[in-house]
Design an enzyme around this catalytic site. Structure first.
Site, mmCIF file in Angstrom:
data_model
loop_
_atom_site.group_PDB
_atom_site.id
_atom_site.type_symbol
_atom_site.label_atom_id
_atom_site.label_comp_id
_atom_site.label_asym_id
_atom_site.label_seq_id
_atom_site.Cartn_x
_atom_site.Cartn_y
_atom_site.Cartn_z
ATOM 1 N N TYR A 143 1.264 -1.005 -0.044
ATOM 2 C CA TYR A 143 -0.028 -0.268 0.079
ATOM 3 C C TYR A 143 0.916 1.130 -0.243
ATOM 4 C CZ TYR A 143 -2.863 3.700 2.148
ATOM 5 O OH TYR A 143 -3.976 4.571 2.241
ATOM 6 N N ASP A 238 9.646 2.713 -0.461
ATOM 7 C CA ASP A 238 8.384 3.042 0.147
ATOM 8 C C ASP A 238 8.927 2.683 1.773
ATOM 9 O OD1 ASP A 238 6.523 4.252 1.691
ATOM 10 O OD2 ASP A 238 5.120 3.417 0.467
ATOM 11 N N LYS A 266 4.770 8.716 8.346
ATOM 12 C CA LYS A 266 4.629 7.949 9.778
ATOM 13 C C LYS A 266 5.990 9.050 10.668
ATOM 14 C CE LYS A 266 1.275 5.363 8.148
ATOM 15 N NZ LYS A 266 1.242 3.994 7.029
HETATM 16 C C1 LIG Z 1 1.014 4.843 5.373
HETATM 17 C C2 LIG Z 1 1.467 4.980 4.432
HETATM 18 C C3 LIG Z 1 1.134 5.391 3.317
HETATM 19 C C4 LIG Z 1 0.609 6.415 3.738
HETATM 20 O O1 LIG Z 1 0.435 7.534 4.841
HETATM 21 P P1 LIG Z 1 -0.625 8.699 4.928
HETATM 22 O O2 LIG Z 1 0.902 9.338 5.931
HETATM 23 O O3 LIG Z 1 -1.993 7.438 5.285
HETATM 24 O O4 LIG Z 1 -1.093 9.177 3.744
HETATM 25 C C5 LIG Z 1 2.506 5.142 2.316
HETATM 26 N N1 LIG Z 1 3.221 4.089 1.951
HETATM 27 C C6 LIG Z 1 3.333 2.671 3.011
HETATM 28 C C7 LIG Z 1 3.670 2.090 3.104
HETATM 29 C C8 LIG Z 1 2.420 3.243 4.164
HETATM 30 O O5 LIG Z 1 2.037 2.136 5.032
#
Ligand SMILES: *Cc1c(COP(=O)(O)O)cnc(C)c1O
Length: 427
Positions: A143, A238, A266
């Site tokens: 994701y 990511d 995060k």
């Molecule tokens: C949480 C997450 C996102 C999106 O971040 P948001 O701050 O919720 O927009 C993107 N990539 C990964 C791997 C994530 O866990």
């Protein structure tokens, strides 16, 4: 007793779609009702009815120091006294950028944004601009936020382009996205053979956290590095979850694989909204105002959020933090595995550092398909039992449990005990 949570939920349903501001919070996957929280203290959450829980959601990853860490609270307090936002540069942004660069040798320049979604969306735009190509490879079960072109379902067959995973996304936008099985060398090879000259980049969670924790097979990330280099496409890691969780230099440091672009989020916001994307100078110089690739944000680099991030990263840089996290997380893993053994269960536990998933399947979980073999009905019952015993787990089988530095031996022992009781009641 969850009387007040119930009342707030009823009210929320009348004003907010599904009663929540992000879907997984609704607890639909575990057939539960959302709990409304009042406050957090270290490893604990306290709900509006006064119930106390050991928390393994930790705001979905950011709270690696636990709730209400005194240094983070102080930095937010003092930053807010100086003003909440200027729409102009502040010294804190420079400090955070330098600090991240020092930890991530792959990053020469970095742009701060407000969320992980913004980071991945911007990184994709930049990769397309830099390579002058349109196609993107992503992996099933990974994701990357709710970016239009990344919210795709696999089309039929391996090397076909994706179809939108949500209404409201034009097919034209996902038609450039290939959705391949995670850890599948052959599928990637095949996709590059067929479309190599059109592929702008590969985006991947180097350790997947959004289908539950799934580790890369040995050599998979190196393989992605090689093949993207060979076809002059960009490799985008990511690391919104893994950045500063797996270690100070993220999953890329652990595996020794250098991506072209990295997305963060995060933890770098310490519980406030921050995201970032960065990489090689040559690529990042295309970002406006240095270059033509437009990307902006009214509140980007917001001083309060950045202060919380700085305070968090400075705590993490103290010696021994990741060793402590590893030890406590290992204790949790081993405790759960012992419980499974005692009960004659063959469920799988996947762990990378302080992220862990207990999969209700006997199959080894290596990708989305094997993750889907989990018994989600059983997980739902387990989740509810754990909740009733004071343990707050992510309300879905396909999520990581996050351990924080505030989780001590006592919390881990209590958690393992409750895992035992819950699974025993279910057998
Ligand atoms: C949480 C997450 C996102 C999106 O971040 P948001 O701050 O919720 O927009 C993107 N990539 C990964 C791997 C994530 O866990």
């Amino acid at each position: 007793m969850k009387v007040r949570s119930k009342l707030f939920y009823e009210r929320a349903l009348r004003s907010i779609p599904g009663g929540v501001n992000s879907p997984v919070r609704a607890c639909k996957a575990v057939k539960g009702d959302p709990i409304f929280f009042e406050r957090g203290e270290g490893a604990y959450l306290i709900d509006v009815d006064g119930n106390r829980y050991i928390d393994y959601v930790c705001s979905w990853g950011p709270l690696i120091l636990g709730h209400s860490h005194p240094e983070v609270i102080a930095s937010v307090y003092f930053a807010s006294k100086r003003g909440t936002s200027f729409g102009a540069p502040t010294w804190q942004e420079v400090e955070l950028a330098e600090l991240i660069k020092n930890c991530f040798p792959s990053i020469d320049k970095i742009r701060l944004v407000n969320s992980g979604t913004e980071a991945t969306m911007s990184a994709i735009r930049l990769a397309r601009a830099y390579t002058k190509r349109d196609k993107i490879i992503k992996f099933e079960g990974c994701y990357h936020g709710h970016v239009d072109s990344l919210l795709v379902k696999a089309g039929s067959g391996l090397a076909t382009f994706g179809i939108p995973a949500s209404p409201g996304i034009p097919e034209e936008l996902t038609a450039h996205t290939l959705n391949l099985p995670f850890n599948d060398f052959e599928a990637v090879e095949k996709a590059f053979k067929e479309y190599g000259k059109e592929i702008a980049g590969v985006i991947v969670e180097p350790i997947a956290g959004n289908m539950g924790v799934v580790l890369p097979k040995e050599g998979f990330l190196e393989f992605l590095r090689d093949i993207t280099t060979r076809y002059e496409a960009l490799l985008i890691f990511d690391e919104v979850i893994t950045g500063f969780r797996i270690g100070l230099s993220g999953a890329q440091g652990k595996f020794g694989v250098t991506p072209d672009l990295t997305c963060l989020g995060k933890i770098i916001g310490g519980g406030l909204p921050v995201g970032a994307y960065g990489g090689k100078s040559e690529i990042m110089s295309l970002v406006a105002p240095e270059g033509p690739v437009y990307q902006a944000g009214t509140l980007s680099g917001n001083p309060i959020a950045i202060s919380a991030g700085l305070a968090t990263l400075k705590e993490l840089m103290k010696p021994g933090t990741y060793e402590k996290l590893e030890a406590i997380s290992q204790k949790l893993e081993e405790g759960i595995k012992e419980v499974l053994k005692k009960l004659g269960l063959f469920y799988r536990v996947n762990r990378a550092g302080s992220m862990l998933t207990l999969f209700f399947t006997e199959k080894e979980v290596i990708d989305f398909q094997t993750a889907l073999s989990s018994d989600t009905q059983k997980f739902a019952i387990f989740w509810q039992k754990m909740l009733d015993k004071g343990i707050y787990l992510p309300p879905s089988q396909f999520e990581a449990w996050f351990v924080s530095l505030a989780h001590g031996e006592k919390e881990i022992e209590e958690t393992v005990e409750k895992v035992y009781e819950s699974l025993k009641e279910m057998s």
